[in-house]
Scaffold this motif. Structure first.
Motif, PDB file in Angstrom:
ATOM      1  N   VAL A 194      11.874 105.537  41.315  1.00 39.28           N
ATOM      2  CA  VAL A 194      11.655 106.655  42.218  1.00 39.28           C
ATOM      3  C   VAL A 194      10.652 106.323  43.312  1.00 39.28           C
ATOM      4  O   VAL A 194      10.596 107.008  44.337  1.00 39.28           O
ATOM      5  N   HIS A 195       9.872 105.253  43.122  1.00 38.40           N
ATOM      6  CA  HIS A 195       8.870 104.853  44.111  1.00 38.40           C
ATOM      7  C   HIS A 195       8.688 103.347  44.000  1.00 38.40           C
ATOM      8  O   HIS A 195       8.986 102.752  42.966  1.00 38.40           O
ATOM      9  N   ASP A 196       8.199 102.730  45.077  1.00 36.07           N
ATOM     10  CA  ASP A 196       8.020 101.278  45.034  1.00 36.07           C
ATOM     11  C   ASP A 196       6.700 100.871  44.386  1.00 36.07           C
ATOM     12  O   ASP A 196       6.403  99.679  44.276  1.00 36.07           O
ATOM     13  N   GLU A 197       5.886 101.832  43.961  1.00 40.34           N
ATOM     14  CA  GLU A 197       4.677 101.566  43.179  1.00 40.34           C
ATOM     15  C   GLU A 197       4.688 102.447  41.935  1.00 40.34           C
ATOM     16  O   GLU A 197       5.420 103.434  41.862  1.00 40.34           O
ATOM     17  N   LEU A 198       3.872 102.080  40.947  1.00 40.87           N
ATOM     18  CA  LEU A 198       3.728 102.919  39.769  1.00 40.87           C
ATOM     19  C   LEU A 198       3.051 104.232  40.153  1.00 40.87           C
ATOM     20  O   LEU A 198       2.152 104.251  40.991  1.00 40.87           O
ATOM     21  N   ILE A 199       3.481 105.313  39.527  1.00 42.53           N
ATOM     22  CA  ILE A 199       2.872 106.627  39.732  1.00 42.53           C
ATOM     23  C   ILE A 199       2.301 107.099  38.406  1.00 42.53           C
ATOM     24  O   ILE A 199       3.028 107.284  37.428  1.00 42.53           O
ATOM     25  N   TYR A 200       0.984 107.278  38.356  1.00 40.32           N
ATOM     26  CA  TYR A 200       0.297 107.851  37.202  1.00 40.32           C
ATOM     27  C   TYR A 200       0.022 109.315  37.513  1.00 40.32           C
ATOM     28  O   TYR A 200      -0.626 109.623  38.526  1.00 40.32           O
ATOM     29  N   ALA A 201       0.496 110.229  36.669  1.00 41.10           N
ATOM     30  CA  ALA A 201       0.393 111.654  36.974  1.00 41.10           C
ATOM     31  C   ALA A 201      -0.358 112.408  35.878  1.00 41.10           C
ATOM     32  O   ALA A 201      -0.074 112.245  34.686  1.00 41.10           O
ATOM     33  N   GLU A 241      11.421 117.703  31.880  1.00 41.33           N
ATOM     34  CA  GLU A 241       9.969 117.707  31.662  1.00 41.33           C
ATOM     35  C   GLU A 241       9.266 116.745  32.613  1.00 41.33           C
ATOM     36  O   GLU A 241       8.192 117.062  33.157  1.00 41.33           O
ATOM     37  N   LEU A 242       9.852 115.580  32.836  1.00 44.49           N
ATOM     38  CA  LEU A 242       9.252 114.626  33.760  1.00 44.49           C
ATOM     39  C   LEU A 242       9.125 115.239  35.158  1.00 44.49           C
ATOM     40  O   LEU A 242       8.080 115.120  35.813  1.00 44.49           O
ATOM     41  N   LYS A 243      10.171 115.906  35.612  1.00 44.95           N
ATOM     42  CA  LYS A 243      10.141 116.505  36.948  1.00 44.95           C
ATOM     43  C   LYS A 243       9.050 117.561  37.081  1.00 44.95           C
ATOM     44  O   LYS A 243       8.470 117.738  38.161  1.00 44.95           O
ATOM     45  N   HIS A 244       8.748 118.262  36.003  1.00 47.29           N
ATOM     46  CA  HIS A 244       7.698 119.266  36.038  1.00 47.29           C
ATOM     47  C   HIS A 244       6.297 118.649  36.114  1.00 47.29           C
ATOM     48  O   HIS A 244       5.336 119.349  36.444  1.00 47.29           O
ATOM     49  N   ARG A 245       6.189 117.350  35.791  1.00 46.93           N
ATOM     50  CA  ARG A 245       4.862 116.721  35.712  1.00 46.93           C
ATOM     51  C   ARG A 245       4.530 115.853  36.924  1.00 46.93           C
ATOM     52  O   ARG A 245       3.422 115.330  37.004  1.00 46.93           O
ATOM     53  N   ILE A 246       5.459 115.652  37.817  1.00 46.71           N
ATOM     54  CA  ILE A 246       5.216 114.819  38.995  1.00 46.71           C
ATOM     55  C   ILE A 246       5.345 115.683  40.249  1.00 46.71           C
ATOM     56  O   ILE A 246       5.954 116.755  40.209  1.00 46.71           O
ATOM     57  N   PRO A 247       4.755 115.267  41.361  1.00 50.03           N
ATOM     58  CA  PRO A 247       4.833 116.073  42.585  1.00 50.03           C
ATOM     59  C   PRO A 247       6.271 116.355  42.991  1.00 50.03           C
ATOM     60  O   PRO A 247       7.182 115.552  42.765  1.00 50.03           O
ATOM     61  N   ASP A 248       6.490 117.508  43.614  1.00 59.39           N
ATOM     62  CA  ASP A 248       7.837 117.924  44.001  1.00 59.39           C
ATOM     63  C   ASP A 248       8.517 116.890  44.887  1.00 59.39           C
ATOM     64  O   ASP A 248       9.730 116.654  44.765  1.00 59.39           O
ATOM     65  N   GLU A 249       7.747 116.282  45.794  1.00 60.03           N
ATOM     66  CA  GLU A 249       8.344 115.314  46.711  1.00 60.03           C
ATOM     67  C   GLU A 249       8.919 114.108  45.970  1.00 60.03           C
ATOM     68  O   GLU A 249       9.895 113.490  46.411  1.00 60.03           O
ATOM     69  N   ILE A 250       8.322 113.768  44.822  1.00 63.59           N
ATOM     70  CA  ILE A 250       8.833 112.672  43.994  1.00 63.59           C
ATOM     71  C   ILE A 250       9.972 113.160  43.115  1.00 63.59           C
ATOM     72  O   ILE A 250      11.007 112.495  42.976  1.00 63.59           O
ATOM     73  N   ALA A 251       9.803 114.342  42.526  1.00 61.74           N
ATOM     74  CA  ALA A 251      10.844 114.890  41.657  1.00 61.74           C
ATOM     75  C   ALA A 251      12.162 115.044  42.397  1.00 61.74           C
ATOM     76  O   ALA A 251      13.243 114.816  41.835  1.00 61.74           O
ATOM     77  N   ASP A 252      12.077 115.411  43.673  1.00 59.85           N
ATOM     78  CA  ASP A 252      13.303 115.606  44.462  1.00 59.85           C
ATOM     79  C   ASP A 252      14.060 114.297  44.691  1.00 59.85           C
ATOM     80  O   ASP A 252      15.270 114.312  44.932  1.00 59.85           O
ATOM     81  N   LYS A 253      13.355 113.168  44.612  1.00 58.24           N
ATOM     82  CA  LYS A 253      13.981 111.867  44.840  1.00 58.24           C
ATOM     83  C   LYS A 253      14.445 111.197  43.544  1.00 58.24           C
ATOM     84  O   LYS A 253      15.123 110.172  43.575  1.00 58.24           O
ATOM     85  N   LEU A 254      14.054 111.768  42.414  1.00 60.28           N
ATOM     86  CA  LEU A 254      14.302 111.122  41.122  1.00 60.28           C
ATOM     87  C   LEU A 254      15.797 111.037  40.830  1.00 60.28           C
ATOM     88  O   LEU A 254      16.513 112.035  40.845  1.00 60.28           O
ATOM     89  N   VAL A 255      16.262 109.822  40.563  1.00 61.26           N
ATOM     90  CA  VAL A 255      17.650 109.603  40.139  1.00 61.26           C
ATOM     91  C   VAL A 255      17.658 109.522  38.615  1.00 61.26           C
ATOM     92  O   VAL A 255      16.987 108.676  38.021  1.00 61.26           O
ATOM     93  N   THR A 256      18.383 110.417  37.997  1.00 59.68           N
ATOM     94  CA  THR A 256      18.427 110.451  36.537  1.00 59.68           C
ATOM     95  C   THR A 256      19.714 109.813  36.038  1.00 59.68           C
ATOM     96  O   THR A 256      20.676 109.619  36.793  1.00 59.68           O
ATOM     97  N   GLY A 257      19.722 109.504  34.750  1.00 55.78           N
ATOM     98  CA  GLY A 257      20.908 108.897  34.146  1.00 55.78           C
ATOM     99  C   GLY A 257      20.731 108.800  32.655  1.00 55.78           C
ATOM    100  O   GLY A 257      19.680 109.156  32.103  1.00 55.78           O
ATOM    101  N   ALA A 258      21.731 108.312  31.984  1.00 52.60           N
ATOM    102  CA  ALA A 258      21.662 108.169  30.533  1.00 52.60           C
ATOM    103  C   ALA A 258      20.588 107.154  30.154  1.00 52.60           C
ATOM    104  O   ALA A 258      20.431 106.113  30.803  1.00 52.60           O
ATOM    105  N   SER A 259      19.845 107.472  29.114  1.00 51.57           N
ATOM    106  CA  SER A 259      18.835 106.530  28.636  1.00 51.57           C
ATOM    107  C   SER A 259      19.503 105.406  27.864  1.00 51.57           C
ATOM    108  O   SER A 259      20.466 105.632  27.119  1.00 51.57           O
ATOM    109  N   ILE A 260      19.020 104.177  28.053  1.00 49.10           N
ATOM    110  CA  ILE A 260      19.536 103.048  27.273  1.00 49.10           C
ATOM    111  C   ILE A 260      18.535 102.640  26.186  1.00 49.10           C
ATOM    112  O   ILE A 260      18.845 101.812  25.334  1.00 49.10           O
ATOM    113  N   GLU A 261      17.353 103.227  26.219  1.00 50.49           N
ATOM    114  CA  GLU A 261      16.351 103.029  25.168  1.00 50.49           C
ATOM    115  C   GLU A 261      15.383 104.191  25.235  1.00 50.49           C
ATOM    116  O   GLU A 261      14.976 104.604  26.315  1.00 50.49           O
TER     117      GLU A 261
END
Length: 389
Positions: A194-201, A241-261
């Motif tokens: 979702v971002h080119d750097e790590l985001i700690y929230a 839950e993840l989207k609720h914990r990160i800024p809206d501008e990041i949550a709006d860009k988040l690409v979700t998908g099936a977890s593989i682990e």
């Protein structure tokens, strides 16, 4: 069988030590409880300090790391719906590299095989004998046979549950531990970061981390209760839950998908002292554990390898025992600093169940101080990119 150094544990720290010693003409045999395929199947974080990168270069195994790793010049901290950037290059002149621990291990295994160095897989019932004498040896079972290796030194790189630490008598070692009242639920997905750097929230709902493995593989974490189980969390519930914990501008860009682990990891701070008993030396998780906040686990193991490797080279090449005699002292000095940073950073970002309103205000003030004060930013960056060896 006889060798100069027996390395117990075929994870990244044991393999790195073995490859560095090989480069210096010092013979080592690595003993690993599992198969190579099993070890390479373990999913671990991969934020590498410059010190570890330099050790990989010295070991001759950094080509793919430099080709495929992602250089990160900074990181993002999110709080109160906003986000600020900490610029490692501007503050310290040093970046970190995101490169999966699995890939580090794969590179080291490939180099070890190419060098013809000996690795014994699927060994059971490893026992360390006479480590407090000048003639230590190790026995183990493999394919139904009991085998023995005589050696000069033993490096215990076999993790928290290995035999090495427990070989040191209880009246010699002292253990320090803190357990945290929460865990990390982690999801790996074949989605772009979702971002080119790590985001700690830090959010009212708890901690979250947005990380990555490569341009099409992302790793996300959220703080969860210790009583939770990974199977209790559907992918839909996790992403929500993840989207609720990160800024809206990041949550709006988040690409979700099936977890593989998907897994839950408890958080712990742990140190045992000393890290040497006779001719037995502890490295990495065999001696210390840090919370994953700040990505110090693999990196503190690497600093242990640095001190032990140089001590052994000094012993064999210069006939000088100062390096191995002071190994525990040097390693622990840096370990405790990494423990302090991981403990502090965890306290900055997580919501503890017993936090009062005063505690929350202090946490918010601490984050604001980091955001606004350059000296605090520099101290943070120096710890994150890695203190010198």
């Amino acid at each position: 069988m006889r060798t100069q150094v027996v390395i117990i544990g075929g994870g990244p720290s044991g393999l790195l030590l073995g490859q560095l010693l090989h480069k210096q003409g010092i013979e080592a045999v690595v003993l690993e409880r599992k198969t190579r395929e099993y070890v390479l199947g373990r999913i671990r974080a991969g934020v590498l300090e410059t010190g570890l990168v330099h050790l990989m270069e010295e070991a001759g195994v950094a080509n793919r790391l430099h080709k495929e790793g992602y250089v990160h010049d900074g990181t993002q901290i999110a709080f109160g719906g906003e986000m600020f950037h900490l610029d490692f290059m501007a503050l310290t002149g040093t970046p970190v590299i995101v490169y999966g621990q699995t890939e580090v291990t794969r590179d080291l295994y490939d180099a070890r095989e190419a060098a013809g160095a000996r690795t014994e897989f699927e060994v059971d019932h490893v026992v360390i004998h006479d480590a407090d004498s000048d003639k230590p040896h190790v026995t183990y079972e493999q394919n139904g046979q009991t085998k023995r290796i005589d050696c000069d030194f033993i490096a215990g790189c076999d993790g928290f549950h290995g035999v090495s630490r427990n070989t040191i008598p209880l009246n010699v070692r002292r253990e320090y531990e803190k357990t945290y009242p929460f865990g990390w639920l982690g999801v790996l997905s074949e989605t772009p970061p979702v971002h080119d750097e790590l985001i700690y929230a830090n959010s009212e709902r708890g901690f979250a981390l947005c990380s990555m493995r490569n341009e099409n593989l992302s790793r996300y974490y959220i703080q969860c209760a210790l009583s939770d189980h990974a199977e209790d969390w559907t992918d839909k519930a996790f992403w929500s839950e993840l989207k609720h914990r990160i800024p809206d501008e990041i949550a709006d860009k988040l690409v979700t998908g099936a977890s593989i682990e998907k897994s839950i990891a408890p958080l712990r701070s742990f140190v045992t002292e000393p890290m040497r008993w006779g001719r037995l030396f502890l490295c990495g998780d065999a001696a210390h554990i840090v919370p994953p906040t700040g990505a110090k686990g693999l990196n503190t193991a690497a600093s242990d390898v640095h001190y032990l490797y140089h001590g052994l080279v000094q012993h064999y090449h210069d006939k000088d025992s100062d390096g191995i005699d002071r190994y525990s002292e040097k390693a622990l000095l840096r370990v405790w600093k990494a423990e302090r940073f991981s403990w502090w950073f965890s306290g900055l970002l997580h919501r503890y169940p017993d936090m009062s309103e005063f505690d929350l205000k202090m946490q918010a003030a601490d984050i604001a101080f980091l955001r606004d004060n350059e000296a605090q930013q520099r101290a943070f960056a120096e710890n994150y990119v890695g203190l010198p060896y």
